[in-house]
Enzyme design. Structure first.
Site, PDB file in Angstrom:
ATOM      1  N   ASP A 108       0.827  -1.218   0.000  1.00  0.00           N
ATOM      2  CA  ASP A 108       0.000   0.000   0.000  1.00  0.00           C
ATOM      3  C   ASP A 108       0.858   1.264   0.000  1.00  0.00           C
ATOM      4  O   ASP A 108       1.970   1.269   0.534  1.00  0.00           O
ATOM      5  CB  ASP A 108      -0.912  -0.022   1.238  1.00  0.00           C
ATOM      6  CG  ASP A 108      -2.074   0.957   1.119  1.00  0.00           C
ATOM      7  OD1 ASP A 108      -2.365   1.412  -0.011  1.00  0.00           O
ATOM      8  OD2 ASP A 108      -2.673   1.273   2.157  1.00  0.00           O
ATOM      9  N   ASN A 168     -11.041  -2.470  -5.185  1.00  0.00           N
ATOM     10  CA  ASN A 168     -10.250  -1.607  -6.082  1.00  0.00           C
ATOM     11  C   ASN A 168     -10.914  -1.408  -7.451  1.00  0.00           C
ATOM     12  O   ASN A 168     -10.577  -0.476  -8.185  1.00  0.00           O
ATOM     13  CB  ASN A 168      -8.828  -2.152  -6.267  1.00  0.00           C
ATOM     14  CG  ASN A 168      -7.936  -1.990  -5.040  1.00  0.00           C
ATOM     15  OD1 ASN A 168      -7.031  -2.800  -4.800  1.00  0.00           O
ATOM     16  ND2 ASN A 168      -8.170  -0.947  -4.247  1.00  0.00           N
TER      17      ASN A 168
HETATM   18  C1  IPE Z   1      -5.563  -2.671  -0.118  1.00  0.00           C
HETATM   19  O1  IPE Z   1      -5.160  -1.355  -0.310  1.00  0.00           O
HETATM   20  C2  IPE Z   1      -5.546  -3.414  -1.397  1.00  0.00           C
HETATM   21  C3  IPE Z   1      -4.237  -3.623  -2.005  1.00  0.00           C
HETATM   22  C4  IPE Z   1      -3.085  -3.281  -1.498  1.00  0.00           C
HETATM   23  C5  IPE Z   1      -4.243  -4.301  -3.264  1.00  0.00           C
HETATM   24  P1  IPE Z   1      -6.217  -0.173  -0.482  1.00  0.00           P
HETATM   25  O2  IPE Z   1      -5.444   1.071  -0.642  1.00  0.00           O
HETATM   26  O3  IPE Z   1      -7.166  -0.516  -1.561  1.00  0.00           O
HETATM   27  O4  IPE Z   1      -6.975  -0.226   0.905  1.00  0.00           O
HETATM   28  P2  IPE Z   1      -7.904   0.832   1.632  1.00  0.00           P
HETATM   29  O5  IPE Z   1      -9.002   1.162   0.671  1.00  0.00           O
HETATM   30  O6  IPE Z   1      -7.068   2.036   1.923  1.00  0.00           O
HETATM   31  O7  IPE Z   1      -8.376   0.164   2.860  1.00  0.00           O
HETATM   32  C1  IPE Z   2      -1.535   0.273  -3.358  1.00  0.00           C
HETATM   33  O1  IPE Z   2      -1.341   1.639  -3.373  1.00  0.00           O
HETATM   34  C2  IPE Z   2      -1.819  -0.293  -4.733  1.00  0.00           C
HETATM   35  C3  IPE Z   2      -3.196  -0.789  -4.918  1.00  0.00           C
HETATM   36  C4  IPE Z   2      -4.133  -0.759  -4.031  1.00  0.00           C
HETATM   37  C5  IPE Z   2      -3.497  -1.375  -6.193  1.00  0.00           C
HETATM   38  P1  IPE Z   2      -2.551   2.666  -3.398  1.00  0.00           P
HETATM   39  O2  IPE Z   2      -2.917   2.916  -4.820  1.00  0.00           O
HETATM   40  O3  IPE Z   2      -3.645   2.197  -2.534  1.00  0.00           O
HETATM   41  O4  IPE Z   2      -1.858   3.958  -2.785  1.00  0.00           O
HETATM   42  P2  IPE Z   2      -2.467   4.943  -1.706  1.00  0.00           P
HETATM   43  O5  IPE Z   2      -2.938   4.101  -0.567  1.00  0.00           O
HETATM   44  O6  IPE Z   2      -3.586   5.666  -2.366  1.00  0.00           O
HETATM   45  O7  IPE Z   2      -1.332   5.827  -1.338  1.00  0.00           O
HETATM   46 MG    MG Z   3      -4.035   2.415  -0.576  1.00  0.00          MG
END
Ligand code: IPE
Ligand code: IPE
Ligand code: MG
Length: 246
Positions: A17, A65
């Site tokens: 993340d 997602n």
């Molecule tokens: C969790 O991260 C999913 C992945 C890392 C693939 P998110 O960024 O989607 O999670 P939330 O929405 O902040 O909980």
């Molecule tokens: C994790 O990084 C990747 C996926 C969830 C696919 P994020 O895209 O959630 O990055 P933040 O949490 O918005 O910084």
């Molecule tokens: Mg995230």
């Protein structure tokens, strides 16, 4: 401090993340973060393989997602296809087997084909399983599990009395894999976000503020050292654990 080769977690799961925030900090678009997250993926695969982790599960895309802007979803999917192409050689050289969990049928056809190919080509590799969670949600997995078990009950292949934890384990997407020992989440968020709810029942949890694109082997090893200092009691008391270890 050195990593103890006798206390390596069998199954490590990672919530990768912080890509979006990493890019934002640099004044760039979110997708720049995703592109730069690929290097961290490679580092963690190599680091896990080096110390003898048996299963590495990476949370790459959640069921939730799909609700992101279409443009971002499209780029994540094409990054997946390209990374799989690039990683195949390394997976073969390092004897790593690719598996997936999640609703793979919901991914674009191209991604499905690429996954199928790499899964097939690496199926006999034995050093480590790289398990990618794609279009994965733990609640969806549990719904799917209940449906499959119910079908067997209706077809009289299984009785209700026979349903136990083992039967449930055997119907999850992770049916071939051991429970998670160690769960790492980057980016400072302290939540599970619908990841492996059943399988983390007794996992050790580790949260780091490092954003995913900055995560390197050293960060992984630091996390493992932290894991190795913990006492996993599984409901017992300390003295029993010490006796077990003798
Ligand atoms: C969790 O991260 C999913 C992945 C890392 C693939 P998110 O960024 O989607 O999670 P939330 O929405 O902040 O909980
Ligand atoms: C994790 O990084 C990747 C996926 C969830 C696919 P994020 O895209 O959630 O990055 P933040 O949490 O918005 O910084
Ligand atoms: Mg995230």
């Amino acid at each position: 401090m050195q990593i103890d080769p006798l206390k390596i977690p069998n199954h490590v799961a990672v919530i990768m993340d912080g890509n979006g925030r990493w890019a934002k900090q640099k004044g760039m678009a979110r997708v720049f973060g995703h592109k730069n997250g690929v290097k961290a993926v490679r580092e963690v695969i190599e680091a896990a393989r080096e110390i003898g982790v048996k299963v590495l599960t990476l949370y790459a895309f959640s069921t939730e997602n799909w609700n992101r802007p279409k443009k971002e979803v499209d780029i994540l999917m094409s990054l997946l296809v390209n990374s799989l192409k690039d990683e195949l050689k390394g997976l073969q050289e390092n004897n790593i087997k690719l598996q997936t969990i999640g609703q793979i049928q919901n991914l674009p056809k191209k991604a499905q084909r690429e996954l199928q190919e790499v899964t097939h080509l690496t199926q006999n590799n034995t050093a480590m399983v790289l398990n990618l969670a794609l279009s994965y949600g733990a609640r969806e997995e549990i719904v799917n599990t209940i449906k499959n078990i119910s079908k067997k009950v209706v077809n009289k292949q299984l009785s209700i009395e026979e349903i136990n934890e083992n039967i449930i384990n055997n119907h999850l997407y992770t049916f071939t894999l051991p429970d998670v020992d160690f769960l790492i989440r980057t980016s400072g968020e302290k939540r599970i976000s619908n990841f492996l709810l059943w399988q983390i029942a007794y996992a050790e949890l580790y949260f780091t503020n490092v954003l995913w694109p900055d995560f390197r082997k050293e960060d992984f090893f630091k996390a493992i050292l932290n894991y190795q200092q913990r006492e996993r009691r599984f409901g017992k008391i300390s003295e029993q654990i010490e006796n077990d270890n003798e």
